[in-house]
Design an enzyme around this catalytic site. Structure first.
Site, PDB file in Angstrom:
ATOM      1  N   ASP A  89       0.868  -1.175   0.000  1.00 37.08           N
ATOM      2  CA  ASP A  89       0.000   0.000   0.000  1.00 37.08           C
ATOM      3  C   ASP A  89       0.911   1.234   0.000  1.00 37.08           C
ATOM      4  O   ASP A  89       1.527   1.561   1.011  1.00 37.08           O
ATOM      5  CB  ASP A  89      -0.893   0.026   1.237  1.00 37.08           C
ATOM      6  CG  ASP A  89      -1.976  -1.054   1.236  1.00 37.08           C
ATOM      7  OD1 ASP A  89      -1.735  -2.128   0.651  1.00 37.08           O
ATOM      8  OD2 ASP A  89      -3.039  -0.831   1.845  1.00 37.08           O
ATOM      9  N   LYS A 151      -6.820   3.511  -3.326  1.00 40.77           N
ATOM     10  CA  LYS A 151      -7.206   3.492  -1.912  1.00 40.77           C
ATOM     11  C   LYS A 151      -7.425   4.927  -1.448  1.00 40.77           C
ATOM     12  O   LYS A 151      -6.657   5.826  -1.796  1.00 40.77           O
ATOM     13  CB  LYS A 151      -6.106   2.804  -1.103  1.00 40.77           C
ATOM     14  CG  LYS A 151      -6.299   2.789   0.402  1.00 40.77           C
ATOM     15  CD  LYS A 151      -5.156   2.019   1.067  1.00 40.77           C
ATOM     16  CE  LYS A 151      -5.172   2.184   2.573  1.00 40.77           C
ATOM     17  NZ  LYS A 151      -4.064   1.449   3.224  1.00 40.77           N
ATOM     18  N   LYS A 180     -10.053   0.294  -2.472  1.00 40.26           N
ATOM     19  CA  LYS A 180      -9.983   0.053  -1.038  1.00 40.26           C
ATOM     20  C   LYS A 180     -10.403   1.328  -0.314  1.00 40.26           C
ATOM     21  O   LYS A 180      -9.793   2.381  -0.500  1.00 40.26           O
ATOM     22  CB  LYS A 180      -8.571  -0.363  -0.613  1.00 40.26           C
ATOM     23  CG  LYS A 180      -8.425  -0.565   0.903  1.00 40.26           C
ATOM     24  CD  LYS A 180      -7.038  -1.072   1.264  1.00 40.26           C
ATOM     25  CE  LYS A 180      -6.839  -1.127   2.774  1.00 40.26           C
ATOM     26  NZ  LYS A 180      -5.495  -1.649   3.151  1.00 40.26           N
TER      27      LYS A 180
END
Length: 213
Positions: A89, A151, A180
């Site tokens: 991430d 995300k 996400k």
């Protein structure tokens, strides 16, 4: 809805210690969460704690500001993968995005994706600092760079995920990338709303309460 299948069970607190990470992994195994999300220094420990389970390990890089140089992010990503991470991430360089340097943003994402090969790359765009056009531009950069997810948030900014943000992200990435939602997801109703809007993963430190209330 089996919410556990969507959850990245997360502890990225600066005060998190080894026992906290071991407990996080124990909870993830017990509740069959999709993944744990940890800082890079705990990837090996998480691997040991999750041995024999199907729970994935997601590691953050360039976290939480995204403002270090690209080479440092690439090194960090490679180290995390070498230590057992399944997913990365990453935080984009928000300043470069706001300056309109979209090629820089896209190239950085692309280089990190190439560095981790077939592993999953999630691109944190930190929506709380962006206007709607910047959110669309960030998602377009991630899409062009062949990332796997966009995300919403680190959880360390001045705001987390919002339904409006997820709608904007979905309008750009469609079914070509996954989304996400993270930051401020603390109850089941909110979690289910994000999934209905198109999120396929939820980043939260409240995973247990989401599935038990």
């Amino acid at each position: 809805m089996q919410l556990n299948n969507y959850i990245d069970h997360t502890n990225l607190k600066p005060v998190a210690n080894q026992q906290d990470i071991i407990n996080l992994c124990k909870e993830a195994k017990e509740h069959l969460f999709y993944a744990v999300c940890v800082n890079g220094c705990y990837v090996k420990l998480a691997g040991e704690a999750l041995k024999g389970s199907k729970v994935k390990i997601a590691a953050v890089i360039g976290f939480p500001l995204g403002a270090m140089d690209t080479g440092s992010k690439i090194f960090e990503a490679k180290e995390c993968i070498a230590n057992g991470a399944d997913e990365i991430d990453m935080v984009i360089n928000i300043g470069e995005l706001k300056d309109g340097n979209l090629k820089f943003v896209e190239d950085e994402i692309s280089e990190i994706k190439k560095a981790i090969g077939t592993k999953i790359l999630k691109v944190i765009i930190e929506t709380c600092y962006l206007d709607d056009d910047e959110k669309r531009a960030a998602c377009t950069c991630a899409l062009k760079a062949s990332a796997d997810f966009v995300k919403t948030s680190t959880g360390f900014g001045n705001g987390g995920a919002t339904p409006e943000d997820v709608k904007i992200m979905k309008s750009i990435v469609g079914d070509k990338m996954q989304i996400k939602a993270s930051g401020g997801i603390k109850d089941r109703k909110t979690a289910e709303k994000y999934i209905e809007l198109g999120a396929s993963r939820l980043g939260t430190s409240s995973g247990i309460s989401l599935i038990t209330t």
